[in-house]
Write an enzyme that holds these catalytic residues in place. Sequence first.
Site, PDB file in Angstrom:
ATOM      1  N   GLY A  11      -8.420  72.609  51.381  1.00 56.80           N
ATOM      2  CA  GLY A  11      -9.922  72.818  51.470  1.00 56.80           C
ATOM      3  C   GLY A  11     -10.359  71.668  52.030  1.00 56.80           C
ATOM      4  NE  ARG A  15     -22.375  75.069  51.219  1.00 58.38           N
ATOM      5  CZ  ARG A  15     -22.013  75.891  49.525  1.00 58.38           C
ATOM      6  NH1 ARG A  15     -21.053  76.386  49.447  1.00 58.38           N
ATOM      7  NH2 ARG A  15     -22.744  75.810  49.071  1.00 58.38           N
ATOM      8  CD  GLN A  75      -3.061  76.066  53.155  1.00 58.49           C
ATOM      9  OE1 GLN A  75      -3.958  75.228  52.546  1.00 58.49           O
ATOM     10  NE2 GLN A  75      -3.026  77.233  53.233  1.00 58.49           N
ATOM     11  N   GLY A  80      -5.525  80.692  54.193  1.00 59.83           N
ATOM     12  CA  GLY A  80      -6.297  81.426  52.738  1.00 59.83           C
ATOM     13  C   GLY A  80      -4.792  80.961  51.034  1.00 59.83           C
ATOM     14  CE1 TYR A 103      -8.135  77.981  43.765  1.00 59.84           C
ATOM     15  CE2 TYR A 103     -10.379  78.779  42.806  1.00 59.84           C
ATOM     16  CZ  TYR A 103      -9.129  79.367  43.847  1.00 59.84           C
ATOM     17  OH  TYR A 103      -8.935  80.950  44.627  1.00 59.84           O
ATOM     18  CG  ASP A 105     -12.884  73.400  44.686  1.00 62.94           C
ATOM     19  OD1 ASP A 105     -12.205  73.629  43.582  1.00 62.94           O
ATOM     20  OD2 ASP A 105     -12.596  74.251  45.726  1.00 62.94           O
ATOM     21  CG  ASN A 169      -9.696  85.021  40.693  1.00 63.89           C
ATOM     22  OD1 ASN A 169      -9.125  84.367  39.453  1.00 63.89           O
ATOM     23  ND2 ASN A 169      -9.786  85.074  42.222  1.00 63.89           N
ATOM     24  CG  ASN A 368     -14.601  32.564  39.530  1.00 63.30           C
ATOM     25  OD1 ASN A 368     -15.693  32.172  40.596  1.00 63.30           O
ATOM     26  ND2 ASN A 368     -14.093  33.402  39.519  1.00 63.30           N
ATOM     27  CB  SER A 387     -28.490  24.434  29.855  1.00 59.30           C
ATOM     28  OG  SER A 387     -29.029  25.138  28.193  1.00 59.30           O
TER      29      SER A 387
HETATM   30  C1  UD1 Z   1     -11.902  81.940  45.825  1.00 53.30           C
HETATM   31  C2  UD1 Z   1     -10.876  83.764  44.915  1.00 53.30           C
HETATM   32  C3  UD1 Z   1     -12.121  84.646  44.497  1.00 53.30           C
HETATM   33  C4  UD1 Z   1     -12.405  83.584  43.542  1.00 53.30           C
HETATM   34  C5  UD1 Z   1     -12.816  82.095  44.123  1.00 53.30           C
HETATM   35  C6  UD1 Z   1     -13.218  81.613  42.652  1.00 53.30           C
HETATM   36  C7  UD1 Z   1      -8.859  84.615  46.706  1.00 53.30           C
HETATM   37  C8  UD1 Z   1      -8.696  85.085  48.119  1.00 53.30           C
HETATM   38  N1  UD1 Z   1     -10.546  84.668  46.715  1.00 53.30           N
HETATM   39  O1  UD1 Z   1     -11.961  81.969  46.581  1.00 53.30           O
HETATM   40  O2  UD1 Z   1     -11.523  85.920  44.215  1.00 53.30           O
HETATM   41  O3  UD1 Z   1     -13.541  84.439  42.718  1.00 53.30           O
HETATM   42  O4  UD1 Z   1     -11.930  81.380  44.770  1.00 53.30           O
HETATM   43  O5  UD1 Z   1     -14.301  80.376  43.529  1.00 53.30           O
HETATM   44  O6  UD1 Z   1      -8.309  83.541  46.554  1.00 53.30           O
HETATM   45  N2  UD1 Z   1      -7.361  76.209  49.803  1.00 53.30           N
HETATM   46  C9  UD1 Z   1      -6.256  75.865  49.970  1.00 53.30           C
HETATM   47  N3  UD1 Z   1      -5.797  76.167  51.272  1.00 53.30           N
HETATM   48  C10 UD1 Z   1      -6.104  77.564  51.594  1.00 53.30           C
HETATM   49  C11 UD1 Z   1      -7.608  78.045  51.271  1.00 53.30           C
HETATM   50  C12 UD1 Z   1      -7.587  77.714  50.085  1.00 53.30           C
HETATM   51  O7  UD1 Z   1      -6.000  74.630  49.840  1.00 53.30           O
HETATM   52  O8  UD1 Z   1      -5.685  78.314  52.973  1.00 53.30           O
HETATM   53  C13 UD1 Z   1      -8.005  76.099  47.993  1.00 53.30           C
HETATM   54  C14 UD1 Z   1      -9.890  75.675  48.703  1.00 53.30           C
HETATM   55  O9  UD1 Z   1      -9.231  74.124  49.102  1.00 53.30           O
HETATM   56  C15 UD1 Z   1      -9.880  75.305  47.187  1.00 53.30           C
HETATM   57  C16 UD1 Z   1      -9.154  76.900  46.336  1.00 53.30           C
HETATM   58  O10 UD1 Z   1      -8.176  76.907  47.456  1.00 53.30           O
HETATM   59  O11 UD1 Z   1      -9.682  74.756  46.299  1.00 53.30           O
HETATM   60  C17 UD1 Z   1      -9.555  78.364  46.602  1.00 53.30           C
HETATM   61  O12 UD1 Z   1     -10.137  78.348  48.468  1.00 53.30           O
HETATM   62  P1  UD1 Z   1     -11.343  78.947  48.820  1.00 53.30           P
HETATM   63  O13 UD1 Z   1     -11.528  79.103  50.015  1.00 53.30           O
HETATM   64  O14 UD1 Z   1     -12.321  77.970  48.133  1.00 53.30           O
HETATM   65  O15 UD1 Z   1     -11.649  80.080  48.047  1.00 53.30           O
HETATM   66  P2  UD1 Z   1     -13.484  81.450  47.701  1.00 53.30           P
HETATM   67  O16 UD1 Z   1     -12.931  82.147  48.879  1.00 53.30           O
HETATM   68  O17 UD1 Z   1     -13.659  80.560  46.699  1.00 53.30           O
HETATM   69 CA    CA Z   2     -15.029  78.054  46.337  1.00 60.35          CA
END
Ligand code: UD1
Ligand code: CA
Length: 451
Positions: A11, A15, A75, A80, A103, A105, A169, A368, A387
């Site tokens: 991602g 923000r 990726q 997703g 994740y 993050d 989740n 140095n 000194s």
């Molecule tokens: C996701 C979950 C949600 C959960 C939430 C917790 C899904 C569909 N949803 O939503 O159920 O409550 O996390 O924070 O999984 N990322 C990629 N590649 C992508 C998409 C995402 O690497 O194509 C990474 C993002 O960088 C991030 C993590 O996956 O670190 C989660 O993605 P994000 O888009 O933030 O998911 P949420 O919509 O928050």
């Molecule tokens: Ca998120």
Amino acid sequence: MSIALIILAAGKGTRMKSDLPKVLHEVAGAPMLVHAMKSAQDLEPEKTIVVAGHGAEAVGAAASAYDETAEVVLQTEQLGTAHAVAQAKEALRDFDGDAIVLYGDTPFISPATLQAMCDARAAHDVIVLGFDARDPGRYGRLVMQGKSLSKIVEFKDANDEERAITLCNSGVICAKASVLFDLVDAVGNDNASGEYYLTDIVEIAQAKGLSATSVTCDESETLGVNSRAQLAEADAIFQAKARLELMEAGVTMHAPDTVYLSHDTYIGPDTVIEPNVVFGPEVTVENGATIRAFSHLEGCHVSRGAVVGPYARLRPGTELAEFTRVGNFVEIKNAVIDEGAKVNHLSYIGDAHVGPRANIGAGTITCNYDGVMKHHTEIGADSFIGSNTLLVAPVSVGANAMTGSGTVVTKDVPDEALAIARTPQVNKAGLAVKLFDILKKKKFLKTKGAV
Ligand code: UD1
Ligand code: CA
């Protein structure tokens, strides 16, 4: 069971408003990605796959700096979370164990939680980490039927009844790697976001006759970072926890809220940390040392009984032996200060070795750097550096030697010698009074506007 980690880190983190990929923003001196990797360290993962997209090169470099065996897969389009996981398939083709999806993050999932998920695998095929949210907001919801997890619904796709669920989740999932990839392959993108949702694998698993369940953890573990404000919040959470752990391990902190720690700070028991001390990465402090107020330490080791500060700066490569003293406005870099030696006031000691019990006078500088290269200064045991001595490196001062105040040392000083290099002093009788008179007259004329 051998474990593979799949860390989603593709991602952009829009923000954050940053050129730096989100997962490389630091909490307590380490990228969030490294915190995520660290949380799974106890599981001794056989493979670590980082799914990177935005800033993949930098993300890969950070991952391998922490674990050189970590592999990065690309990726290119963020379609997703299921699509992200699918990118790891090739790298884990011959892997026979369990995979855990984390994740990049989400830095605070605890080792115990991950262990609990692995343990739960004994009875179920898919384990999802859930948490009871105070404010479930837009998190995906876990739909349970008794102990069985029947599906995960994304907020956008959920009906009112599902939105009322507070069990959310976290995103962390564990399953046998080969099963996970089979499930991910079956995920489509017919949903409110048009994305491939990893969360869909639960329903698919159920349809295939596999079992799924949830393990829960405290909400504080699942804190995800999407903005600078959340990054600061994550850091504050880390700091509060780390300070408490140190105090519980026998460290005294006069004003814990003002002490900044790094992810790897080690401080031994019976150490006193005064207010406003900053610990950068790679600092170890042994038992019974005192770090006085407003000191800044990074990449250094402080031994038992040493006293540092107030207002001291210890830079990388500093090694303070037992019972050393480093006082106010002293900067030390890449130098060993041996047992009982003192550098108490306004000094710079860089690329040097200070022998045991040596006393470094106020204002001493190791010169140095010649503008191109760095050079070493050797200061002998029991020596006394007057000194305002300048030590023009490379240079050495022997054991039991002395330098006169204000000396510029450009030649080695033998053991037991006194080096003195300054213009001899001359006293001119009565000249001060004459000078004062001249100066006062000048000032008088100036205020009259005559000059
Ligand atoms: C996701 C979950 C949600 C959960 C939430 C917790 C899904 C569909 N949803 O939503 O159920 O409550 O996390 O924070 O999984 N990322 C990629 N590649 C992508 C998409 C995402 O690497 O194509 C990474 C993002 O960088 C991030 C993590 O996956 O670190 C989660 O993605 P994000 O888009 O933030 O998911 P949420 O919509 O928050
Ligand atoms: Ca998120």
